[in-house]
Design an enzyme around this catalytic site. Sequence first.
Site, PDB file in Angstrom:
ATOM      1  N   LYS A  13       0.823  -1.214   0.000  1.00 18.00           N
ATOM      2  CA  LYS A  13       0.000   0.000   0.000  1.00 18.00           C
ATOM      3  C   LYS A  13       0.860   1.269   0.000  1.00 18.00           C
ATOM      4  O   LYS A  13       0.604   2.202  -0.759  1.00 18.00           O
ATOM      5  CB  LYS A  13      -0.896  -0.051   1.238  1.00 18.00           C
ATOM      6  CG  LYS A  13      -1.770   1.130   1.474  1.00 18.00           C
ATOM      7  CD  LYS A  13      -2.847   0.769   2.482  1.00 18.00           C
ATOM      8  CE  LYS A  13      -2.285   0.416   3.858  1.00 18.00           C
ATOM      9  NZ  LYS A  13      -1.990   1.599   4.682  1.00 18.00           N
ATOM     10  N   ARG A  88      -9.313   5.001   9.985  1.00 13.21           N
ATOM     11  CA  ARG A  88      -9.349   3.601  10.406  1.00 13.21           C
ATOM     12  C   ARG A  88     -10.731   3.196  10.920  1.00 13.21           C
ATOM     13  O   ARG A  88     -10.959   2.042  11.260  1.00 13.21           O
ATOM     14  CB  ARG A  88      -8.315   3.340  11.507  1.00 13.21           C
ATOM     15  CG  ARG A  88      -6.891   3.404  10.994  1.00 13.21           C
ATOM     16  CD  ARG A  88      -5.930   2.824  12.015  1.00 13.21           C
ATOM     17  NE  ARG A  88      -4.551   3.112  11.675  1.00 13.21           N
ATOM     18  CZ  ARG A  88      -3.828   2.384  10.821  1.00 13.21           C
ATOM     19  NH1 ARG A  88      -4.362   1.331  10.239  1.00 13.21           N
ATOM     20  NH2 ARG A  88      -2.590   2.714  10.563  1.00 13.21           N
ATOM     21  N   ARG A 124       9.597 -12.561   4.486  1.00 14.02           N
ATOM     22  CA  ARG A 124      10.335 -11.325   4.645  1.00 14.02           C
ATOM     23  C   ARG A 124      11.505 -11.496   5.620  1.00 14.02           C
ATOM     24  O   ARG A 124      11.355 -12.119   6.659  1.00 14.02           O
ATOM     25  CB  ARG A 124       9.363 -10.280   5.217  1.00 14.02           C
ATOM     26  CG  ARG A 124       9.612  -8.914   4.703  1.00 14.02           C
ATOM     27  CD  ARG A 124       8.350  -8.175   4.445  1.00 14.02           C
ATOM     28  NE  ARG A 124       7.808  -7.552   5.655  1.00 14.02           N
ATOM     29  CZ  ARG A 124       6.997  -6.500   5.605  1.00 14.02           C
ATOM     30  NH1 ARG A 124       6.647  -5.960   4.470  1.00 14.02           N
ATOM     31  NH2 ARG A 124       6.527  -6.008   6.713  1.00 14.02           N
ATOM     32  N   ARG A 157      11.770 -10.626  11.610  1.00 12.94           N
ATOM     33  CA  ARG A 157      11.271  -9.738  12.674  1.00 12.94           C
ATOM     34  C   ARG A 157      10.067 -10.382  13.365  1.00 12.94           C
ATOM     35  O   ARG A 157       9.302 -11.112  12.747  1.00 12.94           O
ATOM     36  CB  ARG A 157      10.815  -8.400  12.088  1.00 12.94           C
ATOM     37  CG  ARG A 157      11.906  -7.521  11.555  1.00 12.94           C
ATOM     38  CD  ARG A 157      11.348  -6.170  11.192  1.00 12.94           C
ATOM     39  NE  ARG A 157      10.008  -6.339  10.585  1.00 12.94           N
ATOM     40  CZ  ARG A 157       9.124  -5.374  10.448  1.00 12.94           C
ATOM     41  NH1 ARG A 157       9.383  -4.160  10.860  1.00 12.94           N
ATOM     42  NH2 ARG A 157       7.958  -5.595   9.886  1.00 12.94           N
ATOM     43  N   ARG A 168      -2.305  -9.502  13.365  1.00 15.19           N
ATOM     44  CA  ARG A 168      -2.395  -8.239  12.620  1.00 15.19           C
ATOM     45  C   ARG A 168      -3.518  -8.306  11.590  1.00 15.19           C
ATOM     46  O   ARG A 168      -4.211  -7.328  11.346  1.00 15.19           O
ATOM     47  CB  ARG A 168      -1.061  -7.947  11.905  1.00 15.19           C
ATOM     48  CG  ARG A 168       0.059  -7.557  12.867  1.00 15.19           C
ATOM     49  CD  ARG A 168       1.410  -7.570  12.179  1.00 15.19           C
ATOM     50  NE  ARG A 168       1.615  -6.453  11.257  1.00 15.19           N
ATOM     51  CZ  ARG A 168       2.600  -6.410  10.357  1.00 15.19           C
ATOM     52  NH1 ARG A 168       3.448  -7.414  10.242  1.00 15.19           N
ATOM     53  NH2 ARG A 168       2.742  -5.364   9.574  1.00 15.19           N
TER      54      ARG A 168
END
Length: 223
Positions: A13, A88, A124, A157, A168
Amino acid sequence: MRIILLGPPGSGKGTQGNLIEKKYGLPKISTGDLLRSEVREGTQLGKEAETRMNRGELVDDDIVVGMIKNRIYKPEYQRGYIMDGFPRNIVQAQRLEEIDPERREMAIEIYLSDQAVLDRLSARRTCPGCETIYNLKNKPPKKELICDACEKRLVLRDDDKPEVIKDRMRVYHEQTEILIDYYSRKKVYFKIDGDGIIETVFEKISSLLDRELARSQEVEITK
Ligand SMILES: [Zn+2]
């Protein structure tokens, strides 16, 4: 035009927002960056935000909306702007409309399935030295698990661990589904398939924007 970008973590995004900014000359407002820059510049709202953050409190909507308002009333925002990270929730969406009511709106969701998000984020790896982000699937380092720039060993991470990603995603769905419903009712919701390389996704966004911008000019002329 006010473009509101929606998309799960890993959807690219932020990158797409930057590309839209470059091609269409619409400045991007990322609320995270906005907050940091106001704190750094020591503006009145920045100081209020800093006080709250130092107390471990959330920065409330009044402060964030105030910052956005100061920003969008500047001349370079007159043609429009891109929102990343705000709103949000519906209250925030309505406040955005209140401070700039005449503006035409588009909410663009860069859609990725939960599985695609999981696949992308869990591949990632981040360099602990220079913070460059690699992806073992589509942007691997030259040497296995070693940063190209500073040769440090790449790490996974905490944010990119599967159990955290699922969490999330849950938060993302809770927040976003309400907004999608809200913008669908207003008939300004557009869904873009985010599964593909950056360029492909941006082509889809571009053709959508070209079409919608042409249409809004027609409306302007017939007025
Ligand atoms: Zn590095």
